[in-house]
Design an enzyme around this catalytic site. Structure first.
Site, short mmCIF file in Angstrom:
data_model
loop_
_atom_site.label_atom_id
_atom_site.label_comp_id
_atom_site.label_asym_id
_atom_site.label_seq_id
_atom_site.Cartn_x
_atom_site.Cartn_y
_atom_site.Cartn_z
CE LYS A 52 -3.91 -2.41 2.06
NZ LYS A 52 -4.75 -2.73 3.23
CD GLN A 96 -3.75 -4.57 6.23
OE1 GLN A 96 -3.87 -3.52 5.62
NE2 GLN A 96 -4.12 -5.73 5.71
CG ASP A 119 -9.76 -0.39 4.54
OD1 ASP A 119 -9.32 -0.76 3.44
OD2 ASP A 119 -9.14 -0.56 5.62
N1 GUN Z 1 -7.01 -7.10 5.75
C1 GUN Z 1 -7.27 -7.81 4.62
N2 GUN Z 1 -7.80 -7.01 3.67
C2 GUN Z 1 -7.86 -5.77 4.21
C3 GUN Z 1 -8.32 -4.52 3.71
O1 GUN Z 1 -8.77 -4.38 2.58
N3 GUN Z 1 -8.21 -3.47 4.57
C4 GUN Z 1 -7.73 -3.59 5.83
N4 GUN Z 1 -7.69 -2.51 6.61
N5 GUN Z 1 -7.31 -4.75 6.33
C5 GUN Z 1 -7.38 -5.83 5.51
#
Ligand code: GUN
Length: 292
Positions: A52, A96, A119
């Protein structure tokens, strides 16, 4: 049979975002800023967050990484969310997942200002998505819609089967495929308790597999000429890889692909699109596209 190239599509979209960001900045606008909060050292989460941050660089965004050890308290994490909510320079942020068991993920998600929830996990965004209002749409379903659109795969009036009912993928995917302004399809959701699951899958023009079971979708479950979208990314041990694992999809690709009109591979299908859609959401946050 078309192999849907998520990696190339994501690279193209990131280039489009980067061009727009340079335009914004050269017009005196603000460079979008994404913050990511990472708790602990889970291998998968470390990789996702690193990617990211790299994607932010590729798009010309500012990024901030805030790390906590596994023993961070819920109150400390909520205080961090509060600071990010109040930080005028941060346009959007993510925490996350998964979080350690002593922390309520739902409580943390609900503490995030929905206007910065890139998100799309906050109930305000989930609710607005469900009734078709402008909002942040979570990255994986948004990425799948984008692939279907860019590959000109007809969805209106088609039969779509979604395998899986998670909050992150299955539920929002089914909602979006059903809505007139997105998929406009007839949608069935199947899960671990579904009876006649293979037959349901065989009726699908578009089959979206998001159950996290490697190779679950076999050739006999796929209609000739269907489009198959594989969301699975299970890590399976592989001694021949330096990392010690490889990513396995929910679809038995070798057996299923010859039957399909189009199919996404793993890796290189849905995965790269997911982070790219987080970047699109961050761009929208920077532009205050959905909320003031
Ligand atoms: N863990 C797995 N996929 C995601 C996501 O798209 N966002 C976040 N914050 N955590 C994740």
């Amino acid at each position: 049979m078309t192999i849907i190239d998520g990696k190339a599509t994501a690279a193209q979209i990131k280039a489009e975002i980067a061009a727009e960001v340079e335009q914004i900045v050269s017009n005196g606008g603000k460079r979008p800023h994404l913050a990511a909060v990472l708790v602990g050292h889970d291998g998968g989460s470390e990789t996702y967050v690193r990617n990211k941050v790299l994607a932010c660089e590729a798009c010309g965004f500012r990024s901030s990484l805030i790390r906590f050890e596994d023993d961070v308290t819920e109150d400390e994490l909520l205080a961090c969310v509060g600071r990010l909510n109040a930080d005028a320079d941060v346009d959007g942020f993510i925490v996350q997942l998964p979080l350690p068991r002593h922390i309520s993920e739902q409580k943390v998600i609900e503490a995030i200002d929905y206007r910065k929830d890139v998100d799309g996990f906050h109930p305000v965004n989930v609710g607005r998505m469900a009734i078709g209002l402008p909002c942040y749409i979570s990255a994986t379903p948004k990425g799948i819609l984008e692939l279907l659109k860019r590959y000109r795969i007809e969805t209106a009036g088609k039969k779509c089967v979604v395998l899986g009912r998670s909050n992150i993928v299955g539920k929002p995917m089914a909602q979006l495929m059903m809505q007139k302004q997105y998929g406009d399809a007839t949608v069935t959701v199947c899960h671990s308790r579904t009876q006649g699951l293979a037959e349901e899958c065989r009726s699908a023009d578009i089959l979206i597999a998001a159950i996290g079971r490697p190779g679950f979708v076999t050739a006999d479950m796929v209609k000739e000429g269907a489009t198959v979208i594989d969301v699975g990314t299970t890590r399976v041990p592989d001694a021949s890889r330096k990392s010690g694992f490889r990513l396995a999809g929910d679809v038995d690709f070798e057996a299923v692909a010859p039957r399909c009109a189009a199919i996404t591979p793993v890796p290189g299908g849905v995965g790269p699109m997911t982070i790219c859609m987080l970047m699109l959401n961050t761009l929208a946050a920077g532009k205050r596209e959905y909320y003031e």
